[in-house]
Design a protein around this motif. Structure first.
Motif, short mmCIF file in Angstrom:
data_model
loop_
_atom_site.label_atom_id
_atom_site.label_comp_id
_atom_site.label_asym_id
_atom_site.label_seq_id
_atom_site.Cartn_x
_atom_site.Cartn_y
_atom_site.Cartn_z
N ASP A 1 -6.69 -1.02 -6.54
CA ASP A 1 -7.67 -0.21 -6.13
C ASP A 1 -7.04 1.15 -5.74
O ASP A 1 -5.86 1.09 -5.34
CB ASP A 1 -8.29 -0.63 -4.98
CG ASP A 1 -9.38 -2.01 -5.27
OD1 ASP A 1 -9.18 -2.52 -6.64
OD2 ASP A 1 -9.87 -2.43 -4.51
N TYR B 1 -3.85 0.61 -3.25
CA TYR B 1 -3.73 -0.46 -2.43
C TYR B 1 -4.18 -1.95 -3.55
O TYR B 1 -4.96 -1.79 -4.55
CB TYR B 1 -4.47 -0.64 -1.30
CG TYR B 1 -6.10 -0.37 -1.29
CD1 TYR B 1 -6.99 -1.40 -1.08
CD2 TYR B 1 -6.45 0.79 -1.81
CE1 TYR B 1 -8.30 -1.48 -1.45
CE2 TYR B 1 -7.85 1.01 -1.83
CZ TYR B 1 -8.72 -0.16 -1.66
OH TYR B 1 -10.15 0.12 -1.97
N TYR B 2 -4.14 -3.04 -3.01
CA TYR B 2 -4.49 -4.18 -3.66
C TYR B 2 -5.59 -5.12 -2.79
O TYR B 2 -5.26 -5.28 -1.83
CB TYR B 2 -3.39 -5.22 -4.06
CG TYR B 2 -3.71 -6.35 -4.79
CD1 TYR B 2 -3.79 -6.36 -5.97
CD2 TYR B 2 -4.15 -7.69 -4.26
CE1 TYR B 2 -4.13 -7.22 -7.12
CE2 TYR B 2 -4.41 -8.66 -5.01
CZ TYR B 2 -4.68 -8.55 -6.38
OH TYR B 2 -5.00 -9.65 -7.09
N ASN B 3 -6.70 -5.24 -3.47
CA ASN B 3 -8.05 -5.96 -2.77
C ASN B 3 -8.52 -6.97 -3.78
O ASN B 3 -9.65 -6.71 -4.03
CB ASN B 3 -8.95 -4.98 -2.16
CG ASN B 3 -9.96 -5.54 -1.21
OD1 ASN B 3 -9.74 -6.81 -0.94
ND2 ASN B 3 -10.93 -4.95 -1.31
N GLN C 1 0.99 -1.15 -0.09
CA GLN C 1 -0.07 -0.11 -0.02
C GLN C 1 0.80 1.48 0.12
O GLN C 1 1.77 1.32 0.77
CB GLN C 1 -1.02 -0.04 1.29
CG GLN C 1 -1.79 1.36 1.28
CD GLN C 1 -2.94 1.22 2.41
OE1 GLN C 1 -3.66 0.37 2.52
NE2 GLN C 1 -2.62 2.05 3.51
N SER D 1 -12.08 0.43 -8.37
CA SER D 1 -11.57 -0.96 -8.27
C SER D 1 -10.62 -1.00 -9.57
O SER D 1 -11.26 -0.60 -10.74
CB SER D 1 -12.72 -2.01 -8.11
OG SER D 1 -12.94 -1.98 -6.83
N ASP E 1 -13.83 4.88 -3.26
CA ASP E 1 -13.07 3.72 -3.85
C ASP E 1 -13.04 3.50 -5.32
O ASP E 1 -14.39 3.66 -5.55
CB ASP E 1 -13.39 2.44 -2.78
CG ASP E 1 -12.99 2.70 -1.51
OD1 ASP E 1 -11.88 3.23 -1.29
OD2 ASP E 1 -13.72 2.09 -0.83
#
Length: 310
Positions: free
Chosen positions: A133, A127-129, A106, A143, A141
């Motif tokens: 993202d 960040y990675y989700n 992040q 994606s 947010d």
């Protein structure tokens, strides 16, 4: 020159003076907070950060010296952070040029109202989700990096701006949209100014380039001479040993043996087995030399007592 202009516009009367003051205000408001191109390779700054240089594609080493780019990255094995003092309330534009290798680690770009106060901060988080993202302050947010983000060693422009009490985010000129494709902005609390800019989560594979500010005021970061100096120094030394041309060192092969230079960090001694020096009247003389590092710098002095002709 500035004093001369001021005198000229005074002579032109009130209207001319007002126009000049407006022009001067705009020029003074454009601040370069960070420009790696002005710093020497190996310079340390922030926390665990160092100035590096590479081809536009960092995996390549065969580009011309004029093509190489300087940037800020983390020292090996650490996560870096850099801070700037700012004074921003409204009507500003912050541009951060970056090449994030990925979003798995992040990364954040945050404006704080006060030290340790996160309640009214304005931020962009990468960040990675399950996908790449991007978050624009709480509740906003996006994606899968669908904001115009470019990969493959591209330099992205993250533009965080404010106008009349509303904050906007653009990635490479594309306005921020939420995960449903709707445009999203953030209402600003203008009762107190933002006083600190923090860029965090930088890894050794990431590249941070220019940081500029239009409107408000800001102070560029000062290269550090302590703290993580040793890590940065070793990173700079390693870069020069790996890619001597990037540091202005020309190494040519010789028929008498190896061409590797050696650095001893405990003594500060840099041994160079072969250096070709052009003569005044033509021809080239090869020497074996030793250089001694000046304390707490990446500057070396020639040991004149150990210059050996080959």
């Amino acid at each position: 020159m500035m004093q001369f202009k001021r005198g000229v516009f005074r002579c032109l009367g009130m209207v001319g003076s007002v126009m000049w003051l407006m022009s001067y205000t705009v020029q003074a408001a454009d601040t370069v907070l960070l420009d790696p191109a002005t710093l020497a390779v190996g310079t340390t700054l922030g926390e665990y950060l160092v100035v590096k240089e590479s081809c536009p594609d960092p995996a390549r080493t065969d580009c011309q010296a004029t093509e190489k780019m300087k940037y800020i990255s983390a020292v090996t094995g650490r996560t870096g952070k850099i801070e700037f003092a700012v004074n921003l309330t409204d009507n500003f534009e912050l541009d951060v040029n970056v090449d994030w290798k990925d979003f798995a680690q992040q990364k954040t770009i945050t404006l704080f109202k006060a030290v340790g106060d996160n309640t009214s901060s304005l931020y962009v988080t990468f960040y990675y989700n399950g996908g790449s993202d991007i978050a624009f302050t709480a509740g906003h947010d996006n994606s899968n990096g669908s904001l115009g983000w470019q990969w493959n060693n591209s330099i992205n422009d993250v533009e965080l701006s404010a106008k009349n009490g509303t904050a906007f985010l653009n990635i490479n000129g594309s306005p921020f949209k939420d995960r449903f494709g709707r445009g999203d902005t953030v209402a600003l609390d203008t009762s107190q100014p933002f006083v600190k800019l923090v860029i965090a989560g930088i890894k050794e594979t990431d590249r941070l380039f220019e940081v500029t500010l239009k409107g408000g005021t800001g102070t560029g970061t000062t290269p550090s001479g302590g703290g993580d100096f040793d890590s940065g120094k070793q990173a700079g030394i390693q870069q020069c040993l790996t890619d001597p041309v990037s540091c202005g060192i020309s190494v040519t092969s010789s028929g008498t043996g190896g061409t590797h230079a050696n650095f001893n960090p405990s003594t500060g001694e840099l041994y160079i087995p072969f250096v070709d020096v052009p003569g005044v009247f033509g021809g080239v003389q090869t020497y074996e030399v030793y250089l001694m590092q000046q304390p707490l710098t990446f500057t070396f002095d020639l040991d004149v007592n150990r210059v050996i002709p080959k």
